[in-house]
Write an enzyme that holds these catalytic residues in place. Sequence first.
Site, short mmCIF file in Angstrom:
data_model
loop_
_atom_site.label_atom_id
_atom_site.label_comp_id
_atom_site.label_asym_id
_atom_site.label_seq_id
_atom_site.Cartn_x
_atom_site.Cartn_y
_atom_site.Cartn_z
N ASP A 40 24.85 9.69 15.60
CA ASP A 40 24.88 11.15 15.71
C ASP A 40 24.05 11.80 14.61
OD1 ASP A 40 25.61 13.78 16.29
OD2 ASP A 40 27.63 13.60 15.45
N GLY A 41 23.06 12.58 15.03
CA GLY A 41 22.27 13.36 14.08
C GLY A 41 20.79 13.04 14.15
N GLY A 42 20.02 13.99 14.63
CA GLY A 42 18.56 13.83 14.64
C GLY A 42 18.05 12.86 15.69
N MET A 57 34.95 17.14 12.00
CA MET A 57 34.43 17.22 10.63
C MET A 57 35.36 18.17 9.87
SD MET A 57 30.45 17.23 11.73
CE MET A 57 30.89 17.79 13.38
N GLY A 104 27.40 18.63 9.29
CA GLY A 104 27.51 20.06 8.99
C GLY A 104 26.56 20.93 9.77
N PHE A 105 25.41 20.38 10.15
CA PHE A 105 24.39 21.20 10.81
C PHE A 105 23.62 20.38 11.84
CE2 PHE A 105 25.20 22.83 6.60
CZ PHE A 105 25.43 24.18 6.84
N GLY A 106 23.25 21.04 12.93
CA GLY A 106 22.37 20.42 13.90
C GLY A 106 20.92 20.57 13.46
N GLY A 107 20.03 19.89 14.15
CA GLY A 107 18.60 20.09 13.93
C GLY A 107 18.01 19.42 12.70
N MET A 155 34.06 21.84 12.90
CA MET A 155 33.81 21.92 11.45
C MET A 155 34.74 22.97 10.84
SD MET A 155 29.67 21.83 11.35
CE MET A 155 28.71 20.86 12.51
N HIS A 184 34.45 15.57 17.72
CA HIS A 184 33.98 15.02 16.44
C HIS A 184 34.53 15.93 15.35
CE1 HIS A 184 30.31 14.07 13.65
NE2 HIS A 184 31.44 13.59 13.18
N GLY A 242 21.95 16.77 20.10
CA GLY A 242 22.08 18.21 20.35
C GLY A 242 20.73 18.81 20.65
N SER A 285 25.57 17.16 22.51
CA SER A 285 26.31 18.01 21.57
C SER A 285 26.18 19.48 21.95
CB SER A 285 25.78 17.81 20.15
OG SER A 285 26.38 18.77 19.30
N ASP A 307 31.56 19.32 18.35
CA ASP A 307 31.57 19.25 16.89
C ASP A 307 32.49 20.31 16.28
OD1 ASP A 307 29.61 17.21 16.17
OD2 ASP A 307 28.12 18.54 17.08
N MET A 344 27.04 8.48 11.33
CA MET A 344 26.29 9.73 11.10
C MET A 344 24.91 9.37 10.58
SD MET A 344 27.97 12.44 11.98
CE MET A 344 26.72 13.57 11.41
N HIS A 381 29.81 16.11 23.59
CA HIS A 381 30.13 15.91 22.18
C HIS A 381 30.46 17.28 21.58
CE1 HIS A 381 29.88 13.82 18.28
NE2 HIS A 381 29.27 14.91 17.82
C1 DX5 Z 1 26.11 17.36 12.85
C2 DX5 Z 1 26.83 17.11 14.15
C3 DX5 Z 1 25.96 16.61 15.23
C4 DX5 Z 1 24.93 17.61 15.67
C5 DX5 Z 1 23.73 16.84 16.12
O1 DX5 Z 1 27.02 17.59 11.84
O2 DX5 Z 1 27.86 16.18 13.99
O3 DX5 Z 1 26.72 16.22 16.37
O4 DX5 Z 1 25.34 18.43 16.73
O5 DX5 Z 1 22.73 17.74 16.35
P1 DX5 Z 1 21.22 17.26 16.40
O6 DX5 Z 1 21.13 16.29 17.52
O7 DX5 Z 1 20.49 18.52 16.63
O8 DX5 Z 1 20.91 16.63 15.09
ZN ZN Z 2 28.73 15.40 15.87
#
Ligand code: DX5
Ligand code: ZN
Length: 217
Positions: free
Chosen positions: A175-177, A70, A144-147, A39, A68, A197, A10, A37, A139, A35
């Site tokens: 996807d996510g975490g 969103m 909405g947010f990475g990390g 938004m 992706h 990501g 990502s 993202d 998901m 990937h």
């Molecule tokens: C979150 C995104 C993810 C995000 C994942 O809304 O869709 O693709 O980039 O980031 P990490 O891997 O840091 O959770």
């Molecule tokens: Zn994503």
Amino acid sequence: MAQNVRISASVLAADFSRLGEQVRMIEDSGCDEIHYDVMDGHFVPNITFGADVLASISNLTDLPVDAHMMVTEPGRFAAQFAAAGATTYTVHAEACSDLAGTLTDIAEAGMRPGISINPSTEAEAVIRFTSIVDRFLVMSVEPGFGGQSLITETLSKIGVLKAAGRGRELDVAVDGGVKVENAASVIEAGADTLISGTGLMRYPGGAASAVQAIRSL
Ligand code: DX5
Ligand code: ZN
């Protein structure tokens, strides 16, 4: 066990001041996909980037790109993203008033259609679209947010979607975490593609060693 898993990086976790370099670094790290993202500040409480930024990076890499989306009613942007170089276009079931029509528009624009579901959406809600999608994206955090930290309970949806797609080539992505530390449990749950990501880009040894660590699981 993990040699065949696809790894999608990502760019949300990239250093945006050096986006081109980071895309090349992702490719050199042995990732299989970018990937991207998108938004809109409406479907999710955050805004990222659109088709113009994608066009400026898709020329730099031979890797496929999953957009992706969103975004509320993402079908509006399918042609634009196809022209910008997206190969897969993954929309949220929760964001489309006519999901079947949106998937048709995506295929007609020349992209692989994908459906993403939020943590609170059941796999059963999208099973009837199995024959017309190339990817389901589960998901594992609120979009909405990475990390954020992976919500383990979401992983049980992977098996349901894989079973529904039996007999055809269907990619189930998470996807996510996702990170080196939990990749084994995501792969064991049946995922074909790990999207990550911060787990890749902020891995202490760098993205290439994270990819290597995941592939050697
Ligand atoms: C979150 C995104 C993810 C995000 C994942 O809304 O869709 O693709 O980039 O980031 P990490 O891997 O840091 O959770
Ligand atoms: Zn994503």
